[in-house]
Structures are given as C-alpha cells and as structure tokens.
Design an enzyme around this catalytic site. Structure first.
Site, mmCIF file in Angstrom:
data_model
loop_
_atom_site.group_PDB
_atom_site.id
_atom_site.type_symbol
_atom_site.label_atom_id
_atom_site.label_comp_id
_atom_site.label_asym_id
_atom_site.label_seq_id
_atom_site.Cartn_x
_atom_site.Cartn_y
_atom_site.Cartn_z
ATOM 1 N N GLY A 158 0.675 -1.322 0.068
ATOM 2 C CA GLY A 158 -0.242 0.045 -0.087
ATOM 3 C C GLY A 158 0.891 1.291 -0.002
ATOM 4 C CB ILE A 160 2.592 3.000 4.735
ATOM 5 C CG1 ILE A 160 1.381 3.897 5.251
ATOM 6 C CG2 ILE A 160 3.661 2.938 5.755
ATOM 7 C CD1 ILE A 160 0.673 3.473 6.564
ATOM 8 N NE ARG A 180 -5.605 -8.487 -0.788
ATOM 9 C CZ ARG A 180 -6.275 -7.654 -0.449
ATOM 10 N NH1 ARG A 180 -7.459 -8.517 0.018
ATOM 11 N NH2 ARG A 180 -6.557 -6.523 -0.396
ATOM 12 N NE ARG A 239 -4.750 -0.986 13.395
ATOM 13 C CZ ARG A 239 -4.106 0.302 12.982
ATOM 14 N NH1 ARG A 239 -3.041 0.711 13.073
ATOM 15 N NH2 ARG A 239 -4.995 1.197 12.701
ATOM 16 C CD GLU A 268 -1.409 -1.172 19.993
ATOM 17 O OE1 GLU A 268 -1.952 0.182 19.985
ATOM 18 O OE2 GLU A 268 -0.700 -1.575 19.165
ATOM 19 C CG HIS A 287 -0.603 2.417 17.804
ATOM 20 N ND1 HIS A 287 -1.422 1.355 17.562
ATOM 21 C CD2 HIS A 287 -0.293 3.139 16.680
ATOM 22 C CE1 HIS A 287 -1.909 1.564 16.702
ATOM 23 N NE2 HIS A 287 -1.226 2.443 15.870
HETATM 24 C C1 GLV Z 1 -2.885 4.290 13.049
HETATM 25 O O1 GLV Z 1 -2.337 3.218 13.290
HETATM 26 C C2 GLV Z 1 -3.645 4.603 11.878
HETATM 27 O O2 GLV Z 1 -4.265 3.591 11.225
HETATM 28 O O3 GLV Z 1 -3.832 5.641 11.526
HETATM 29 C C1 GLV Z 2 -2.182 3.181 3.929
HETATM 30 O O1 GLV Z 2 -2.043 4.165 3.588
HETATM 31 C C2 GLV Z 2 -1.490 2.238 3.128
HETATM 32 O O2 GLV Z 2 -2.021 1.900 2.111
HETATM 33 O O3 GLV Z 2 -0.538 1.735 3.371
#
Ligand code: GLV
Ligand code: GLV
Length: 327
Positions: A158, A160, A180, A239, A268, A287
C-alpha cells in the site's frame, strides 16, 4: 434546519474543532488520556448525527443497534479501521470514513526509524548507559546489523509500504515485497515480488505494513519466524494482532531472528511487565506511527471534514464504504 449534533471521542487540535463547530453542535469526551468506555460511547452515539472516533473506539453491530438509528457517519481518525465492523455499518446505512494519504510519509519514517533502531541497538544502548553498564570501547561491543546494501522485504504494498521502499532505496537496499497481488507501483520503485515464504528466507529486514483483517490476523507465527534468517530484523508498524506475540517472543529469545522493532502490540496499551519488553533485542514504542504535530493535525482535519460533509448532506472526501452513499 437545526444544526447537526456530533460526538467527538477525544479533544482534537483546534483547527479540526473549528471546522466542526462552524456547522455542528459538538459533544466532546472530556478526558484526554482515557478512551470513552463502551456503554458511554453507546449513550453518546444515541444523541448524535455523526461521530468522530479514534482507533481505540470499537464499533460493531451490537453497538450500532444499542445506539439506535440516529448516527449516520463514523469518521475514524486513522487510516486503519479494524476497530470498526464495516459490514455491520454498511448493512445499517452508516457511512465510515478514514484518513488515508495524510499519514503515509510520517508512518514510513517511523517504520524506518524502528528498522534502524533495532538494527543498531539504540534502545538497548540507552538502557545500558542508564543502568551504568558502559565500561569502555571494545571491538565487538554493541555491534549491530548493516543497513546499507542489505535486503529489505516489505510485506504490504500500500501507500506506506511504497513509502518505506523509497526510503530503503536511499540506503542502497535490495527491495523485495509481498502483497496479495503484484503492484506496478512497487515494481516502478525497483522492488521485486516474492511469495511470503521466499521473502522471509531472503530478507535481512522484514517490515510489516498490512491492514489487520481476517486474512492477516496471526499471519506471523512460529513457522514464519523460523523461515527468517537468524540475523533478520523484524519490524511491525501496522497492527499488533498480525503477529502471534508468543511466537515472536520465542523467536527473539531463542535466536531464530536477531531483533524486532515494534510500534504495535496485540492488546494496547501494553504494560511494563509485557514479556517482549524483557528482551534486550526488542525496540518498542507506543503506537506512534503517525504521531507528529503536523500529521496528527492533518488527520484530525480530514476526519473533521469527512464528518461535517456527511452530516450536512454532502459527500465525504475519503469514504471507506461509499456504497452507503448510493443506498
Ligand atoms: C494508525 O495506526 C492508523 O491506522 O492511522
Ligand atoms: C495506507 O495508507 C496504506 O495503504 O499503506
């Protein structure tokens, strides 16, 4: 027409509160450190046309049914929305929005910081000095793992994941990724696709940037950690429940892998007696992936704009279940 009433579950930066107050009456959960308890959340949703919530607030079918039909939108102040049962919301015509895009670089920075901190033992080094155990220089004292030129395996392609790939390219790293399905964006960044097992076998650094879902829950267990190199550094900035923490503990304690950098945990907040914290080769932070002044302000502002758009009859900027708009 009377002004809509909305519930906001934490105090937000003033820029975001101002956006909401322009058109709405706001009820605010007044405590800054403690999340709104579930029964209190239901009571607040009952009286609100929409809500701006945090990832510590859980929304499912039972909560929605108990709250009744008034609340039409949940604006989550996070990109992840595993705290919300999206199907239950869609079924009841409740729109959900998230905050993608605005936290991508900030979260990638933190993931890379954890990679570097774990590889170079920053947390352990500070703890050593604070315990007054620094006795001098020696050739193999506090040696870590080389980052420049190493192989990074990014799990999740994604936004990030791509932003982490860009950072890794700047360190002349060899880029592998798993997803995937293959990603043209990752390929354009010079990253090669691998099946998960091959990625785990080949990578010096494994960085997890997946959403939490039924498919990814518990994805990293004993089998996966045993496939990794004994010198591997594992980073989770996604996560906690994606990782089986008992297996990770054994992997780190018994030397199946070398170190871990963790921003997220199965439940958490963790307390000081969490087993993973007893290990020297764990770098742990609470986090804080998106936690900069600038980014948290952008997230709050985007969540506020989404909320206001829906309760005033418009279209939100970043809906998660846009099919509700067409129902
Ligand atoms: C943080 O963990 C978010 O999902 O923005
Ligand atoms: C979140 O913005 C992602 O797509 O990794």
């Amino acid at each position: 027409m009377s002004r809509p009433t909305v519930f906001v579950s934490r105090k937000l930066p003033e820029a975001a509160m101002a956006i909401i107050r322009r058109t709405c009456e706001v009820t605010l959960w007044p405590e800054e450190e403690r999340p709104v308890p579930p029964n209190e959340l239901v009571a607040r949703l009952r009286e609100a046309d929409g809500a701006l919530l945090m990832l510590s607030d859980r929304i499912d079918g039972a909560v929605l049914d108990a709250a009744g039909p008034r609340c039409r939108v949940i604006a989550n102040m996070a990109v992840g929305y595993d705290n919300i049962d999206i199907a239950a919301c869609t079924q009841r015509g409740v729109l959900v929005t998230n905050t993608p895009g605005v936290l991508t670089d900030t979260t990638a920075d933190l993931a890379f910081a954890l990679l570097m901190a774990a590889a170079r033992r920053l947390g352990e080094g500070q703890r050593l000095i604070q315990a007054d155990r620094w006795t001098g220089w020696s050739p193999m004292f506090m040696v870590g793992q080389e980052i420049t030129g190493a192989t990074i395996g990014i799990v999740g392609a994604g936004r990030i994941g791509q932003a982490v790939a860009k950072r890794a390219a700047g360190f002349d790293m060899r880029l592998l990724y798993h997803n995937r399905k293959p990603s043209a964006d990752m390929a354009a960044l010079g990253a090669e696709y691998r099946g998960l097992d091959d990625l785990l076998r080949e990578s010096d650094f494994v960085v997890v940037l997946l959403p939490l879902s039924a498919e990814t829950r518990g994805l990293f267990g004993e089998r996966e950690f045993r496939l990794m190199k004994p010198t591997a550094v594992f980073v989770n900035a996604a996560r906690g429940p994606i990782v089986q923490e008992g297996a990770l503990y054994r992997a780190l304690q018994e030397g199946w892998i070398w170190a871990a950098g963790l921003d997220v945990f199965a439940a958490e907040p963790i307390r000081a007696d969490h087993p993973l914290l007893s290990l020297d080769n764990v770098t742990a932070v609470p986090h804080i992936g998106s936690a900069t002044v600038q980014t948290r302000t952008r997230m709050a502002t985007l969540a506020a704009e989404n909320l206001v758009a829906v309760v005033t009859g418009g279209r939100p900027i970043t809906p998660v279940n846009p099919q509700v708009l067409d129902q």
